[in-house]
Design a protein around this motif. Structure first.
Motif, PDB file in Angstrom:
ATOM      1  N   SER A   1      20.430  63.345  12.250  1.00 32.24           N
ATOM      2  CA  SER A   1      19.199  63.590  11.690  1.00 32.24           C
ATOM      3  C   SER A   1      19.150  64.421  10.132  1.00 32.24           C
TER       4      SER A   1
ATOM      5  N   LEU B   1      20.155  55.317  13.951  1.00 33.55           N
ATOM      6  CA  LEU B   1      19.327  56.285  14.767  1.00 33.55           C
ATOM      7  C   LEU B   1      19.608  56.032  16.360  1.00 33.55           C
TER       8      LEU B   1
ATOM      9  N   HIS C   1      13.064  62.187  13.678  1.00 34.75           N
ATOM     10  CA  HIS C   1      13.021  60.230  14.116  1.00 34.75           C
ATOM     11  C   HIS C   1      12.356  59.372  13.978  1.00 34.75           C
TER      12      HIS C   1
ATOM     13  N   TYR D   1      11.250  53.363   7.988  1.00 35.09           N
ATOM     14  CA  TYR D   1      12.227  53.801   7.221  1.00 35.09           C
ATOM     15  C   TYR D   1      12.437  53.589   6.241  1.00 35.09           C
TER      16      TYR D   1
END
Length: 333
Positions: A163, A213, A249, A257
């Motif tokens: 992450s 992800l 996320h 993104y």
């Protein structure tokens, strides 16, 4: 016992450099919280040898890391309160020398390596930089059945670091000339390194980010599944840490993104809201998987099998929901 000075120094370092982790650490019982400050400080001190090394020759970085290794393993005396505290902690909790060595070896890798061809190659690196960290954290929590907890702690440690990698793509390029997105993923979606260096958020980059992800979310599910093997007073804080880290996320997807124009950051108010929401669900249901499913942004999608694990993340959903329902009814009676 670990010195008060070592704990204080560790706490200060964590508060300054790891705000999300510091918030979760504050929820741990005192016996684990103080040890966590020391662990985090050691990890950070070693990490800064290579992350803040502009102008420092690689040979000097390696020498400094070997000095840290020797002090951490008690092979050399040190007047550094962080290293001395870690050495005491290692003996107190019987932290394996192998995990310390694996961690330092990963830091040594960062001295010269800045690209990863495959996810398998990146995961080998993370065995030291993330998985070993999860194993050491598990050691200071002292679970009754460590052999059951450790595989899940490894997965959760990897998920946290992935992450961070996905959040910090721009920062890693600009400040360290590193790219942790596997080249095989970038190639699959037609993303060139020049695109990253020019901070171009192409459609291929979005697809590559979504791929990574989902891979990371499979690790979250695997990691959270083992929280039940931790001591009761450690389960909620670790669950909170998982919820907070995974929330990057949500932020990445909300930004379509774009982690290249700037590094995304979760607002403090959002973090506090997530802690409160997790606490509310935890009051009614002490099953970590069920609470994580309800509170976190990590989806549990039917048929979403991660190719690197071969495990259907829906396995056990019925068991968890049934256990959650029973727990809720018990608390109402």
């Amino acid at each position: 016992m670990v010195s008060d000075d070592g704990v204080a120094r560790g706490k200060e370092i964590q508060r300054r450099t790891g705000k999300t982790f510091h918030l979760a650490t504050r929820l741990l019982p005192a016996r684990v919280r103080e040890a966590t400050y020391v662990l985090y400080a050691f990890f950070r001190v070693a990490d800064e040898v290579v992350d803040d090394a502009e102008g420092v020759p690689p040979a000097e970085q390696r020498t400094e890391l070997e000095r840290l290794r020797a002090a951490a393993l008690g092979e050399e005396s040190t007047d550094d309160p962080v290293l001395a505290a870690f050495a005491e902690l290692r003996e107190t909790y019987d932290i394996p020398d192998a995990d310390v060595n694996t961690f330092v070896d990963a830091m040594l890798t960062d001295v010269t390596k800045s690209r990863y061809e495959t996810f398998a190659e990146l995961r080998a690196y993370m065995d030291g930089s993330a998985a070993a960290v999860g194993r050491m954290m598990t050691a200071v929590m002292e679970p009754e059945e460590p052999e059951r907890a450790l595989p899940h702690a490894t997965a959760l440690g990897e998920a946290f670091q992935l992450s961070n990698f996905l959040r910090d793509v721009r920062e890693d390029i600009v400040e360290r000339d590193r790219i942790y997105l596997p080249r095989e993923t970038l190639d699959e979606y037609g993303v060139r390194e020049a695109d990253l260096r020019n901070f171009e958020v192409t459609e291929g980059f979005r697809e590559a980010m979504e791929r990574e992800l989902r891979r990371t979310e499979a690790l979250y599910r695997e990691g959270v599944a083992g929280i039940e093997y931790l001591p009761k007073d450690c389960q909620f804080p670790v669950l909170v840490a998982a919820v907070l880290y995974a929330d990057h996320h949500r932020l990445i997807r909300e930004r379509d993104y774009d982690v290249l124009s700037e590094t995304p950051s979760i607002a403090t108010t959002r973090k506090l809201a997530l802690v409160a929401r997790t606490r509310w669900h935890w009051l009614w249901n002490h099953d970590p998987e069920t609470v994580f499913l309800r509170v976190s942004c990590v989806p549990e999608v039917p048929g979403d099998v991660d190719p690197d694990h071969g495990r259907d993340p829906n396995r056990g959903v019925g068991r968890r929901l049934l256990r959650g329902a029973v727990e809720g009814l018990r608390r109402l009676t």
